[in-house]
Design a protein around this motif. Sequence first.
Motif: not given
Length: 699
Positions: A23-40, A626-629
């Motif tokens: 539900e959240d985006w708690p880190s810069y760029h989504g995660s410390p791994a810097n992937t900018k990926y979301s499972t939503l 969701g297949g989006l960028l």
Amino acid sequence: MAVIAMLGRTLLLSLISLCLLAEDWPSYHGSPANTKYSTLDQINTSNIGRLKLAWRYDTGDAFEGSEMQCNPLIVRGVMYVSSPKLRILALDAATGQLKWAFDPNKGKPVTGKTRNRGLNYWESGRDRRLYFSASHWLYAVNADTGQPVATFGTAGRIDLRQNLGRDATNLSITATTPGVIYKDILVIGSLVSEGLPAAPGHIRGYDVRTGRLRWIFRTIPPPGDPAAATWPKGAQDYIGGANSWAGVAMDEKRGIVYVPTGSAAFDFYGANRAGDNLYANCLIALKAETGEKLWHFQFVHHDTWDRDLPTAPTLVTVKRNGKPVDAVAQITKSGWIWLFDRVTGKTLFPYEERPVAPSDVDGEVLAKTQPLPLKPAPFARQQFTEDEVTNRTPEAHEVVLARLKQVRSGPQFTPASREGTVIFPGFDGGGEWGGAAYDPQTGLFYINANEMAWILRLVPKQTGKMVSGRILYNRNCAGCHREDMAGSPPEFPALQNLISRRSEAQVSEILHKGAGRMPGFAYLKDPALASIARYLLSGEDKEVIQTVSGPPSPIDLKYTIDGYNKFLDPDGYPAVKPPWGTLSAVNIDTGEYAWKIPFGEFPELVAKGVKSTGSENYGGAVVTAGGLLFIGATNADNKFHAFDKRTGKLLWEFTMDAAGNSTPSTYSINGKQYVVMGAGGGKWKGLSGGSYYAFALPD
């Protein structure tokens, strides 16, 4: 094998889901791994056409030339962002209503450009904090109230100029990009001056509770470190830079932080720093708990082209010999993708050290070879040839062609010169600070890039013991602000008619202490600084003064540059043929491109029927299940876009009041997915804004 590969992808996706609150985006760029990926995936390729503006929040802080590059954090329904004036704001993420604001400027007016690309969030029980930098201060504020955490440092802040191994009181240092937090340690880099004097860019780990320095990794190595042999004796006492301004990434499971660094100062002429200059222009793997170096790789030896690593790396998993390998991917300003084993530092695509041309500028000794990958192919063109000259109009073509013949234009690492050398891609990249995005579902790696040429020209500094304000200005200031004081806005502001914007006291303070990326020049002493101030404010150049006597200083170089000069046609468009900006997807397993498209347009050219030119673009993308960028970034058209991540097809776009020169975030509240984009603009004379736009599907 295909089944095994699919299981590997599924396992990786599950691990990411565990690390990232869906539900959240708690880190810069989504995660410390810097992937900018979301499972939503509520917003997806089948319904993206129905995406609507849910709310908009205007910070009210935009002013001419301001920028806003913050990637919003969202934690438990609260969004944390910064404004163009570096106020930190907490918003209701469902409605955009303001909950609280923290102003590090304490109400003082802000007219000069500031930058903040994001925040760090940390919690332990009921202790919930945000960390960010403004000027030379690193702040900790309570995430619930916006009040400084009194037990952190002194009254909620620590001075980044301290604990660097030398006096940095009058040197410029800040942190425009957040670090990463490992357990109770905040690992962070810094932004320092690119001219001399400059602070060293050492990497530091701070205790998140107290602000105490836990460890330091010296990027300009001290005696005893084997890397010190790549510098002149005593370099640690006067050379600056080799800093990590673009952010870092972290493997939380292994406790490894990956740190990209930039060039040593001065960026363009290195006669006082002979050698390869480790750990400048490196990717460095450090133990997050202690700062101990595990491995490093240097991308540019003895950099004189401003080839900083422009972004934090991205943690990916690739297939090698049918098995998954955890890797770290780093993009560069020059347009290349490098891939390393996370643990060993071994390169996972081949490269070679290629012989390069020597410098013919006196005093400069360049490296004899430079590393270049053999795969993947570069994501930006590598050389500005006559075949690449713009054909936008016959007149533009002829003017650019004539100018190209007057300067040097060769392959990567063509030396800087007195007549001028084309840097292509330019000083901003190629790859830039927005960085890449990685999709573990498909293994695709996404990069938005600029394809702009710049011209690097070395000019001699005026010398002599008896000097005037004009000579002192040309020697110390003109490299950034030009001899005519026109600057290269917004990066380096114009100083013409400065008296209408600054008092003598303000100018004097900036000359002494520095501001932003500008160093302080206190070492010149008061008479010299007073002479520069009078020249800036009134043009007075009659007084001749005696400079400080003594032995030659190692920071007083013979050459500087004549400014940061884009290579443009007579109408202000790029001198090269389109595309001027691109968006690419690369299969990170094979190194082959899945698709590549022009990215961005100029509305005035579109009105004339000239479409798909691409444009300069700054800021990153977010890729979703969701297949989006999702990406803003395009500097000329102020658009926020959604592309099909598999094909590159444009599915949706929205025009904002300013360019989205930041990275979006996506989150969910009460089962409803949102995507938020900051519109700050202000890059290269673009319209400035200060609004956050949140989008969702209609109920």
